[in-house]
Design an enzyme around this catalytic site. Structure first.
Site, PDB file in Angstrom:
ATOM      1  N   ARG A 218       0.745  -1.250  -0.078  1.00  9.19           N
ATOM      2  CA  ARG A 218      -0.031  -0.050  -0.015  1.00  9.19           C
ATOM      3  C   ARG A 218       0.924   1.297   0.027  1.00  9.19           C
ATOM      4  O   ARG A 218       1.986   1.290   0.648  1.00  9.19           O
ATOM      5  CB  ARG A 218      -0.953  -0.137   1.160  1.00  9.19           C
TER       6      ARG A 218
ATOM      7  N   GLU B 101      -3.332   8.260  -6.103  1.00 11.79           N
ATOM      8  CA  GLU B 101      -3.379   7.379  -7.350  1.00 11.79           C
ATOM      9  C   GLU B 101      -4.507   7.987  -7.966  1.00 11.79           C
ATOM     10  O   GLU B 101      -5.689   8.227  -7.172  1.00 11.79           O
ATOM     11  CB  GLU B 101      -3.678   5.990  -6.963  1.00 11.79           C
TER      12      GLU B 101
ATOM     13  N   HIS C 156      -0.412   0.431  -9.878  1.00 12.01           N
ATOM     14  CA  HIS C 156      -1.356  -0.385  -9.026  1.00 12.01           C
ATOM     15  C   HIS C 156      -1.982  -1.453  -9.640  1.00 12.01           C
ATOM     16  O   HIS C 156      -3.190  -1.677  -9.832  1.00 12.01           O
ATOM     17  CB  HIS C 156      -2.409   0.431  -8.245  1.00 12.01           C
TER      18      HIS C 156
END
Length: 333
Positions: free
Chosen positions: A253, A282, A299
């Site tokens: 994370r 993000e 991601h």
């Protein structure tokens, strides 16, 4: 076994069919049968029109009109959202991380939360090992140079001669350790749960304190959930304690790493390189994009065909069970 719930009042117009928001994107490309399963429930499906992680305002807008269930990615679900959209009764995560969902708020609001804990593990582990090799052998830097018209043959590390430190020996960390075994590298790990000791022995992994791991490891890879304890774990002090020239990988994370401290460690030359698949914000558009010794991916750790299929099917099954009044698989709240 039935999963009973009591509908709450909502003054917005509600569709005759239950409404389900598919916030996760992409969804249905790897597992068309997941969409078929959702359509078979008779629900009205609402898709993410932005084709990326939703902002809070975008999520609130899409949940309007009596949406009962959300197939969720990492967009935020908290007490304010549950209060603003009281029709929402299920958050079905496509993935394992639950840091984007306030579980206590969900419990207080009577919202069921589920996840697909094992589905992305192999995919994230494979990406991690791929990033380790790419970073150690300067693969991405060589690619960039060649595209720019420069022929650069860079000498990198052989993993067999290095020590890899795994922070978090859970579902993903243990898979990383297993995949690294054929490379012949020394593998050490740290985990706050002493119960991982039998797993470590079976994998041939040496358990160390976090301080010892930082001193020993040439490559440090992070595989911890985002909690108050791990937020900002990798700060300036953590990075300063690493071996000079060490490499850092984060496929866990984003907020686990202090990005400003990481940038400073890279620019000082103390850190040899980093590979990040996750970020504080993000989509990421920060200063790390200008750093030559950093690999950045969007991601996409879970984005293998098999991984996405398992996550999508798991979330769809949770929604289908909820709508039919059955026990929700993967339920955590």
């Amino acid at each position: 076994m039935k999963c009973a719930f009591t509908p709450r009042a909502d003054d917005r117009p509600v569709s005759p069919s239950p409404r389900v928001l598919i916030a996760s994107h992409p969804f249905g490309e790897s597992a068309p049968e997941a969409l078929e399963l959702l359509r078979a429930t008779g629900a009205e499906l609402i898709f993410n029109p932005h084709r990326r992680k939703l902002t809070r305002d975008e999520l609130l807008d899409l949940l309007d009109g009596g949406v009962r269930a959300a197939v969720a990615s990492t967009e935020p679900y908290d007490a304010n959202l549950f209060a603003a959209r009281p029709a929402l009764r299920l958050v079905a995560r496509t993935g394992v991380g639950l840091d984007s969902v306030d579980l206590e708020a969900a419990r207080a609001a009577g919202v069921i939360v589920s996840c697909t804990a094992d589905a992305p593990a192999d995919s994230v582990a494979e990406l991690t090992v791929g990033l380790a090799v790419a970073l150690a052998r300067h693969v991405v830097r060589a690619d960039r140079a060649l595209r720019a018209g420069r022929w650069e043959r860079r000498t990198g590390w052989l993993l067999a001669e290095r020590c890899v430190g795994i922070v978090g020996l859970g579902r993903i960390g243990s898979r990383v350790a297993r995949l690294l075994r054929p490379f012949g590298c020394r593998r050490v790990a740290h985990d706050i749960d002493s119960g991982v000791a039998p797993r470590a022995r079976a994998l041939g992994v040496e358990l160390l304190s976090l301080a010892e791991l930082r001193r020993e490891a040439d490559i440090v890879t992070l595989h911890v959930p985002l909690t108050e304890r791990t937020r900002g774990l990798v700060d300036a002090d953590f990075l300063a304690a690493l071996r000079p020239g060490a490499l850092l990988l984060n496929t866990a994370r984003g907020p686990v790493v202090d990005e400003d401290a990481l940038l400073a460690a890279l620019r000082s030359g103390h850190l040899g390189g980093a590979a990040l698949d996750v970020f504080e914000q993000e989509p990421y558009r920060g200063p790390l994009v200008a750093e030559e010794r950093v690999i950045l991916t969007a991601h996409m750790g879970s984005c293998s065909d098999r991984g996405r299929r398992a996550m999508e099917l798991g979330a769809a099954r949770a929604v289908a069970a909820f709508l039919s009044g059955e026990a929700v698989p993967g339920r955590v709240v």
